[in-house]
Design a protein around this motif. Structure first.
Motif, PDB file in Angstrom:
ATOM      1  N   THR A   1       0.845  -1.190   0.000  1.00 32.72           N
ATOM      2  CA  THR A   1       0.000   0.000   0.000  1.00 32.72           C
ATOM      3  C   THR A   1       0.875   1.231   0.000  1.00 32.72           C
ATOM      4  OG1 THR A   1      -1.698  -1.173   1.256  1.00 32.72           O
ATOM      5  CG2 THR A   1      -1.809   1.232   1.274  1.00 32.72           C
ATOM      6  N   GLU A   2       0.674   2.113  -0.975  1.00 26.63           N
ATOM      7  CA  GLU A   2       1.437   3.363  -1.023  1.00 26.63           C
ATOM      8  C   GLU A   2       0.991   4.248   0.126  1.00 26.63           C
ATOM      9  OE1 GLU A   2       3.886   3.292  -2.871  1.00 26.63           O
ATOM     10  OE2 GLU A   2       3.329   1.842  -4.385  1.00 26.63           O
ATOM     11  N   LYS A   3       1.957   4.884   0.785  1.00 26.28           N
ATOM     12  CA  LYS A   3       1.668   5.707   1.953  1.00 26.28           C
ATOM     13  C   LYS A   3       2.062   7.156   1.685  1.00 26.28           C
ATOM     14  CE  LYS A   3       2.456   1.807   4.990  1.00 26.28           C
ATOM     15  NZ  LYS A   3       2.977   0.820   4.096  1.00 26.28           N
ATOM     16  N   PHE A   4       1.160   8.064   2.084  1.00 26.85           N
ATOM     17  CA  PHE A   4       1.372   9.485   1.873  1.00 26.85           C
ATOM     18  C   PHE A   4       1.146  10.244   3.171  1.00 26.85           C
ATOM     19  CE2 PHE A   4      -0.112   7.532  -1.998  1.00 26.85           C
ATOM     20  CZ  PHE A   4       0.779   7.997  -2.946  1.00 26.85           C
ATOM     21  N   THR A   5       1.786  11.379   3.254  1.00 32.26           N
ATOM     22  CA  THR A   5       1.555  12.300   4.353  1.00 32.26           C
ATOM     23  C   THR A   5       1.471  13.694   3.755  1.00 32.26           C
ATOM     24  OG1 THR A   5       2.255  12.949   6.577  1.00 32.26           O
ATOM     25  CG2 THR A   5       4.003  12.665   4.924  1.00 32.26           C
ATOM     26  N   TYR A   6       1.090  14.662   4.553  1.00 32.00           N
ATOM     27  CA  TYR A   6       0.949  16.022   4.037  1.00 32.00           C
ATOM     28  C   TYR A   6       1.161  17.035   5.137  1.00 32.00           C
ATOM     29  CZ  TYR A   6      -3.614  15.806   6.272  1.00 32.00           C
ATOM     30  OH  TYR A   6      -4.614  15.668   7.187  1.00 32.00           O
ATOM     31  N   ILE A   7       1.443  18.246   4.711  1.00 35.66           N
ATOM     32  CA  ILE A   7       1.444  19.397   5.607  1.00 35.66           C
ATOM     33  C   ILE A   7       0.692  20.508   4.894  1.00 35.66           C
ATOM     34  CG2 ILE A   7       3.607  18.830   6.807  1.00 35.66           C
ATOM     35  CD1 ILE A   7       4.974  21.011   5.129  1.00 35.66           C
ATOM     36  N   THR A   8       0.171  21.424   5.689  1.00 39.66           N
ATOM     37  CA  THR A   8      -0.483  22.588   5.119  1.00 39.66           C
ATOM     38  C   THR A   8       0.585  23.504   4.569  1.00 39.66           C
ATOM     39  OG1 THR A   8      -2.239  22.388   6.745  1.00 39.66           O
ATOM     40  CG2 THR A   8      -2.050  24.499   5.620  1.00 39.66           C
ATOM     41  N   ARG A   9       0.419  23.996   3.363  1.00 39.24           N
ATOM     42  CA  ARG A   9       1.416  24.914   2.775  1.00 39.24           C
ATOM     43  C   ARG A   9       1.571  26.110   3.695  1.00 39.24           C
ATOM     44  NH1 ARG A   9       3.690  23.270  -1.725  1.00 39.24           N
ATOM     45  NH2 ARG A   9       2.476  21.889  -3.037  1.00 39.24           N
ATOM     46  N   GLY A  10       2.812  26.518   3.879  1.00 41.20           N
ATOM     47  CA  GLY A  10       3.113  27.629   4.785  1.00 41.20           C
ATOM     48  C   GLY A  10       3.513  27.126   6.163  1.00 41.20           C
ATOM     49  N   GLN A  11       3.168  25.876   6.479  1.00 41.11           N
ATOM     50  CA  GLN A  11       3.565  25.257   7.750  1.00 41.11           C
ATOM     51  C   GLN A  11       4.964  24.705   7.583  1.00 41.11           C
ATOM     52  OE1 GLN A  11       0.822  22.219   9.067  1.00 41.11           O
ATOM     53  NE2 GLN A  11       2.393  21.147  10.189  1.00 41.11           N
ATOM     54  N   THR A  12       5.799  24.839   8.594  1.00 42.16           N
ATOM     55  CA  THR A  12       7.164  24.295   8.501  1.00 42.16           C
ATOM     56  C   THR A  12       7.144  22.814   8.812  1.00 42.16           C
ATOM     57  OG1 THR A  12       7.614  24.879  10.786  1.00 42.16           O
ATOM     58  CG2 THR A  12       8.228  26.496   9.103  1.00 42.16           C
ATOM     59  N   GLU A  13       8.149  22.108   8.333  1.00 41.84           N
ATOM     60  CA  GLU A  13       8.201  20.666   8.483  1.00 41.84           C
ATOM     61  C   GLU A  13       8.854  20.215   9.778  1.00 41.84           C
ATOM     62  OE1 GLU A  13       9.492  18.556   4.985  1.00 41.84           O
ATOM     63  OE2 GLU A  13       8.920  20.249   3.737  1.00 41.84           O
ATOM     64  N   GLY A  14       9.136  21.081  10.697  1.00 40.43           N
ATOM     65  CA  GLY A  14       9.863  20.664  11.886  1.00 40.43           C
ATOM     66  C   GLY A  14       9.189  20.836  13.140  1.00 40.43           C
TER      67      GLY A  14
END
Length: 92
Positions: A79-92
Motif C-alpha cells: 500500500t502506497e503511503k502518503f503524508t501532508y502538511i499545510t502549505r506555509g507550515q514548517t516541516e519541523g
C-alpha cells in the motif's frame, strides 16, 4: 513503485481490481491503476489541494514530494503511503 511526472490521463483498470493507498492513517480505495497527486489530495479531503504539500513515504524513512500532476503507479505490491502538511507550515 513507479512515479511518472507526465500529465497524461490516469487510466482505469480493466480487471475490476481495487487499489489501496494511505494518507496518514486513513486508507482509501480506487479502481485506477495510476492516480495523480491532485486525486490523492481530493480523495483524502485535502481541498483545495493547492493548500497542501503531499509527500510519499519511501523505504528507509525517506519522503518524496508528489506534485499535483505527478502520476503514482498503484500496481506495485503493498500500500502506497502518503503524508501532508499545510502549505506555509514548517516541516519541523
Amino acid at each position: 513503485m513507479e512515479i511518472n511526472e507526465n500529465k497524461s490521463n490516469t487510466p482505469h483498470n480493466n480487471d475490476n481490481r481495487i487499489y489501496k493507498f494511505k494518507v496518514r492513517e486513513n486508507v482509501f480505495e480506487t479502481d485506477k491503476k495510476e492516480i495523480t497527486g491532485r486525486e490523492i489530495c481530493e480523495a483524502a479531503g485535502l481541498v483545495p489541494a493547492e493548500n497542501f504539500k503531499l509527500d510519499m513515504k519511501l523505504r528507509g524513512n525517506q519522503y518524496r514530494e508528489i506534485k499535483f500532476e505527478t502520476i503514482v503507479d498503484l500496481t506495485e505490491p503493498g500500500t502506497e503511503k502518503f503524508t501532508y502538511i499545510t502549505r506555509g507550515q514548517t516541516e519541523g
